[in-house]
Design an enzyme around this catalytic site. Sequence first.
Site, mmCIF file in Angstrom:
data_model
loop_
_atom_site.group_PDB
_atom_site.id
_atom_site.type_symbol
_atom_site.label_atom_id
_atom_site.label_comp_id
_atom_site.label_asym_id
_atom_site.label_seq_id
_atom_site.Cartn_x
_atom_site.Cartn_y
_atom_site.Cartn_z
ATOM 1 N N LYS A 45 -0.390 4.911 4.520
ATOM 2 C CA LYS A 45 -1.307 3.989 5.223
ATOM 3 C C LYS A 45 -0.866 3.800 6.669
ATOM 4 O O LYS A 45 0.319 3.636 6.946
ATOM 5 C CB LYS A 45 -1.370 2.633 4.486
ATOM 6 C CG LYS A 45 -2.359 1.693 5.128
ATOM 7 C CD LYS A 45 -2.856 0.621 4.185
ATOM 8 C CE LYS A 45 -3.855 -0.293 4.847
ATOM 9 N NZ LYS A 45 -5.080 0.396 5.286
ATOM 10 N N HIS A 94 0.841 -1.202 0.000
ATOM 11 C CA HIS A 94 0.000 0.000 0.000
ATOM 12 C C HIS A 94 0.875 1.251 0.000
ATOM 13 O O HIS A 94 2.053 1.190 0.334
ATOM 14 C CB HIS A 94 -0.895 0.045 1.249
ATOM 15 C CG HIS A 94 -2.163 -0.745 1.091
ATOM 16 N ND1 HIS A 94 -2.272 -2.048 1.506
ATOM 17 C CD2 HIS A 94 -3.380 -0.416 0.552
ATOM 18 C CE1 HIS A 94 -3.486 -2.485 1.246
ATOM 19 N NE2 HIS A 94 -4.176 -1.525 0.656
HETATM 20 P P1 NAD Z 1 -7.210 9.853 4.707
HETATM 21 O O1 NAD Z 1 -6.278 10.173 5.827
HETATM 22 O O2 NAD Z 1 -6.924 10.435 3.351
HETATM 23 O O3 NAD Z 1 -8.706 10.295 5.081
HETATM 24 C C1 NAD Z 1 -9.228 10.343 6.384
HETATM 25 C C2 NAD Z 1 -9.975 11.661 6.530
HETATM 26 O O4 NAD Z 1 -10.625 11.720 7.794
HETATM 27 C C3 NAD Z 1 -9.036 12.886 6.465
HETATM 28 O O5 NAD Z 1 -9.463 13.773 5.421
HETATM 29 C C4 NAD Z 1 -9.222 13.551 7.825
HETATM 30 O O6 NAD Z 1 -9.178 14.966 7.738
HETATM 31 C C5 NAD Z 1 -10.626 13.079 8.197
HETATM 32 N N1 NAD Z 1 -10.912 13.236 9.640
HETATM 33 C C6 NAD Z 1 -10.039 13.165 10.692
HETATM 34 N N2 NAD Z 1 -10.674 13.457 11.854
HETATM 35 C C7 NAD Z 1 -11.977 13.728 11.527
HETATM 36 C C8 NAD Z 1 -13.125 14.097 12.279
HETATM 37 N N3 NAD Z 1 -13.065 14.227 13.619
HETATM 38 N N4 NAD Z 1 -14.284 14.298 11.622
HETATM 39 C C9 NAD Z 1 -14.363 14.154 10.290
HETATM 40 N N5 NAD Z 1 -13.302 13.818 9.503
HETATM 41 C C10 NAD Z 1 -12.124 13.586 10.116
HETATM 42 O O7 NAD Z 1 -7.284 8.266 4.632
HETATM 43 P P2 NAD Z 1 -7.795 7.313 3.428
HETATM 44 O O8 NAD Z 1 -6.642 6.859 2.606
HETATM 45 O O9 NAD Z 1 -8.960 7.962 2.747
HETATM 46 O O10 NAD Z 1 -8.258 6.028 4.268
HETATM 47 C C11 NAD Z 1 -9.226 6.127 5.292
HETATM 48 C C12 NAD Z 1 -9.549 4.741 5.861
HETATM 49 O O11 NAD Z 1 -10.188 3.938 4.872
HETATM 50 C C13 NAD Z 1 -8.327 3.931 6.326
HETATM 51 O O12 NAD Z 1 -8.669 3.224 7.500
HETATM 52 C C14 NAD Z 1 -8.093 2.939 5.172
HETATM 53 O O13 NAD Z 1 -7.451 1.759 5.584
HETATM 54 C C15 NAD Z 1 -9.518 2.678 4.780
HETATM 55 N N6 NAD Z 1 -9.732 2.159 3.411
HETATM 56 C C16 NAD Z 1 -10.654 1.157 3.313
HETATM 57 C C17 NAD Z 1 -11.003 0.651 2.072
HETATM 58 C C18 NAD Z 1 -12.094 -0.394 2.000
HETATM 59 O O14 NAD Z 1 -12.493 -0.792 0.881
HETATM 60 N N7 NAD Z 1 -12.616 -0.845 3.137
HETATM 61 C C19 NAD Z 1 -10.400 1.167 0.911
HETATM 62 C C20 NAD Z 1 -9.470 2.200 1.050
HETATM 63 C C21 NAD Z 1 -9.154 2.710 2.318
#
Ligand code: NAD
Length: 262
Positions: free
Chosen positions: A157, A153
């Site tokens: 991550k 990844h």
């Molecule tokens: P990222 O860090 O880009 O996004 C997370 C967002 O949450 C950020 O924009 C941050 O500002 C926001 N955030 C933080 N605190 C907050 C709050 N109190 N209120 C509202 N928003 C808040 O991360 P990402 O790459 O988008 O990944 C996010 C999650 O999704 C990770 O856990 C990743 O492993 C998971 N993921 C899952 C899948 C799936 O298919 N299940 C696919 C991709 C990523």
Amino acid sequence: MKIAVAGCTGRMGLTVVKAVLARDDMTLVAGSRPTGFDNEAAKAQLVLADCHGLSVTSDPKELMAEADALIDFTYPEVTLSHAEAVAEKGAIHIIGTTGFTGGQQKRLETLSEKATIVQAGNFSLGVNLLAQLVEQAAKMLDENYDIEINEVHHRHKKDAPSGTALLLGRAAARGRGVKLEEKKAVDRSGERKLGDIGFSVQRAGGVVGIHDVTLAGENEMITLSHQGFNRKIFADGSLTAALWAKDKKPGLYSMRDVLALS
Ligand code: NAD
């Protein structure tokens, strides 16, 4: 269906925002962001996604005021704070966030008495099909075939092994009729134990996600593999899950339920 997006300016959040805007069976009603977050940067990203009229809040209750469903790819503690507001409303919570502790997972289970939750370590169709194939292969090949799961990844991550690697590990364990917790090998020092399900992790560049599951015997080896080219596969899967959840009772569901996989 009225959709709210948690962490709407994150990598996945913004991908979901764009995916909702491209559909005519859903309306985007609100997004959340952290308090103290640079408002101008958030606005700029939303303007790029052509949704600058979107109501963006840091208050989960306000976020859910109009929404039927929340799509949530954020951090475990953020998802939990949003989950309380979703449960209070008896709404739908699609959870893509990974890396929950045992205690956090238990809290989600309790909240699923009031909310319809679909939680998946990976929302793509391809990975869920891969999990089926892994389960089948693990069932057909005995412990003399070592199961190894490798994942790659992007450098940002946070959790490891990935939620997808664990999902594939659980599929392999199901095939073998064992519990992943008892067979999971993450510390790879020392000799390999018969029947272990091993994990290895790489963090590099901008890789969206590569997962390989290898079943290696003494004289032959099979590798089942998935590569995501674009985060849209996860966003589309999460929206399919939201539509599926529309007429479901409160409870904790998975993509296996959504895709009607056995
Ligand atoms: P990222 O860090 O880009 O996004 C997370 C967002 O949450 C950020 O924009 C941050 O500002 C926001 N955030 C933080 N605190 C907050 C709050 N109190 N209120 C509202 N928003 C808040 O991360 P990402 O790459 O988008 O990944 C996010 C999650 O999704 C990770 O856990 C990743 O492993 C998971 N993921 C899952 C899948 C799936 O298919 N299940 C696919 C991709 C990523």
